[in-house]
Design an enzyme around this catalytic site. Sequence first.
Site, PDB file in Angstrom:
ATOM      1  N   ASN A 103       0.848  -1.200   0.000  1.00 40.51           N
ATOM      2  CA  ASN A 103       0.000   0.000   0.000  1.00 40.51           C
ATOM      3  C   ASN A 103       0.880   1.246   0.000  1.00 40.51           C
ATOM      4  O   ASN A 103       1.948   1.288   0.620  1.00 40.51           O
ATOM      5  CB  ASN A 103      -1.002  -0.012   1.157  1.00 40.51           C
ATOM      6  CG  ASN A 103      -0.384  -0.118   2.529  1.00 40.51           C
ATOM      7  OD1 ASN A 103       0.653  -0.752   2.704  1.00 40.51           O
ATOM      8  ND2 ASN A 103      -0.999   0.494   3.523  1.00 40.51           N
ATOM      9  N   ILE A 104       0.421   2.251  -0.734  1.00 38.37           N
ATOM     10  CA  ILE A 104       1.152   3.511  -0.881  1.00 38.37           C
ATOM     11  C   ILE A 104       0.150   4.631  -0.638  1.00 38.37           C
ATOM     12  O   ILE A 104      -0.854   4.733  -1.355  1.00 38.37           O
ATOM     13  CB  ILE A 104       1.756   3.630  -2.303  1.00 38.37           C
ATOM     14  CG1 ILE A 104       2.644   2.417  -2.608  1.00 38.37           C
ATOM     15  CG2 ILE A 104       2.526   4.939  -2.446  1.00 38.37           C
ATOM     16  CD1 ILE A 104       3.022   2.282  -4.080  1.00 38.37           C
ATOM     17  N   GLU A 105       0.408   5.437   0.386  1.00 38.36           N
ATOM     18  CA  GLU A 105      -0.575   6.456   0.776  1.00 38.36           C
ATOM     19  C   GLU A 105      -0.198   7.848   0.280  1.00 38.36           C
ATOM     20  O   GLU A 105       0.977   8.161   0.086  1.00 38.36           O
ATOM     21  CB  GLU A 105      -0.757   6.422   2.301  1.00 38.36           C
ATOM     22  CG  GLU A 105      -1.322   5.088   2.756  1.00 38.36           C
ATOM     23  CD  GLU A 105      -1.686   5.026   4.226  1.00 38.36           C
ATOM     24  OE1 GLU A 105      -1.328   5.944   4.984  1.00 38.36           O
ATOM     25  OE2 GLU A 105      -2.344   4.029   4.614  1.00 38.36           O
TER      26      GLU A 105
ATOM     27  N   GLU B   5      -3.008  -4.843  -2.896  1.00 42.62           N
ATOM     28  CA  GLU B   5      -3.525  -5.781  -3.899  1.00 42.62           C
ATOM     29  C   GLU B   5      -3.561  -5.139  -5.282  1.00 42.62           C
ATOM     30  O   GLU B   5      -3.163  -5.735  -6.279  1.00 42.62           O
ATOM     31  CB  GLU B   5      -4.949  -6.230  -3.533  1.00 42.62           C
ATOM     32  CG  GLU B   5      -5.064  -6.993  -2.228  1.00 42.62           C
ATOM     33  CD  GLU B   5      -5.346  -6.085  -1.036  1.00 42.62           C
ATOM     34  OE1 GLU B   5      -4.742  -4.995  -0.936  1.00 42.62           O
ATOM     35  OE2 GLU B   5      -6.177  -6.481  -0.201  1.00 42.62           O
TER      36      GLU B   5
HETATM   37  N1  THU Z   1      -5.177  -1.552   2.642  1.00 39.07           N
HETATM   38  C1  THU Z   1      -4.602  -2.406   1.754  1.00 39.07           C
HETATM   39  O1  THU Z   1      -3.550  -2.105   1.170  1.00 39.07           O
HETATM   40  N2  THU Z   1      -5.218  -3.591   1.521  1.00 39.07           N
HETATM   41  C2  THU Z   1      -6.301  -4.052   2.200  1.00 39.07           C
HETATM   42  O2  THU Z   1      -6.758  -5.154   1.942  1.00 39.07           O
HETATM   43  C3  THU Z   1      -6.920  -3.218   3.246  1.00 39.07           C
HETATM   44  C4  THU Z   1      -6.448  -1.816   3.300  1.00 39.07           C
HETATM   45  C5  THU Z   1      -4.482  -0.298   2.957  1.00 39.07           C
HETATM   46  C6  THU Z   1      -5.094   0.968   2.455  1.00 39.07           C
HETATM   47  C7  THU Z   1      -4.536   1.976   3.427  1.00 39.07           C
HETATM   48  O3  THU Z   1      -3.238   2.357   2.997  1.00 39.07           O
HETATM   49  C8  THU Z   1      -4.377   1.214   4.724  1.00 39.07           C
HETATM   50  O4  THU Z   1      -4.395  -0.150   4.358  1.00 39.07           O
HETATM   51  C9  THU Z   1      -5.460   1.486   5.754  1.00 39.07           C
HETATM   52  O5  THU Z   1      -6.728   1.343   5.206  1.00 39.07           O
END
Ligand code: THU
Length: 130
Positions: A42-44, A55
């Site tokens: 995940n990249i915010e 994913e």
């Molecule tokens: N997130 C994912 O990368 N995959 C998931 O299945 C659930 C949520 C991430 C998005 C965000 O960066 C962080 O988790 C919190 O929601």
Amino acid sequence: MDYKNLAESAVKAKQNALPTYSNFYVGAAVLTENNKIYTGCNIESSSYSLTICAERTAVFKAISEGERNFKAIAVSGDTEDFISPCGACRQVISDLCGEIDIVLINSSGDYIVKKTSELLPFAFGDKDLE
Ligand code: THU
């Protein structure tokens, strides 16, 4: 089906996550029909809604390298219970990967396997756009 290797790839991919705001680290690994693995994290963004999940990073990386056929995707977070993809990722997995195995990992490294249609029953898709 033994997804130990794929699960380990997802766990490892978590190291590269950039969860600047949530501090919630997620890793994913998608397995192609030819047994190649593409990982993602995940990249915010400071504009929160532009954040991308692990994913979708993994699937988009694979697609952008020319891959089209998939067998499974694994996802790992630091959750005691088995982590499960968000609704947006379920739609993308359904559209781009089809009916595959989705490997849900917990913080002990154990996993369970679900099918796309179990996580997204009665899905919208290509068929609805014909
Ligand atoms: N997130 C994912 O990368 N995959 C998931 O299945 C659930 C949520 C991430 C998005 C965000 O960066 C962080 O988790 C919190 O929601």
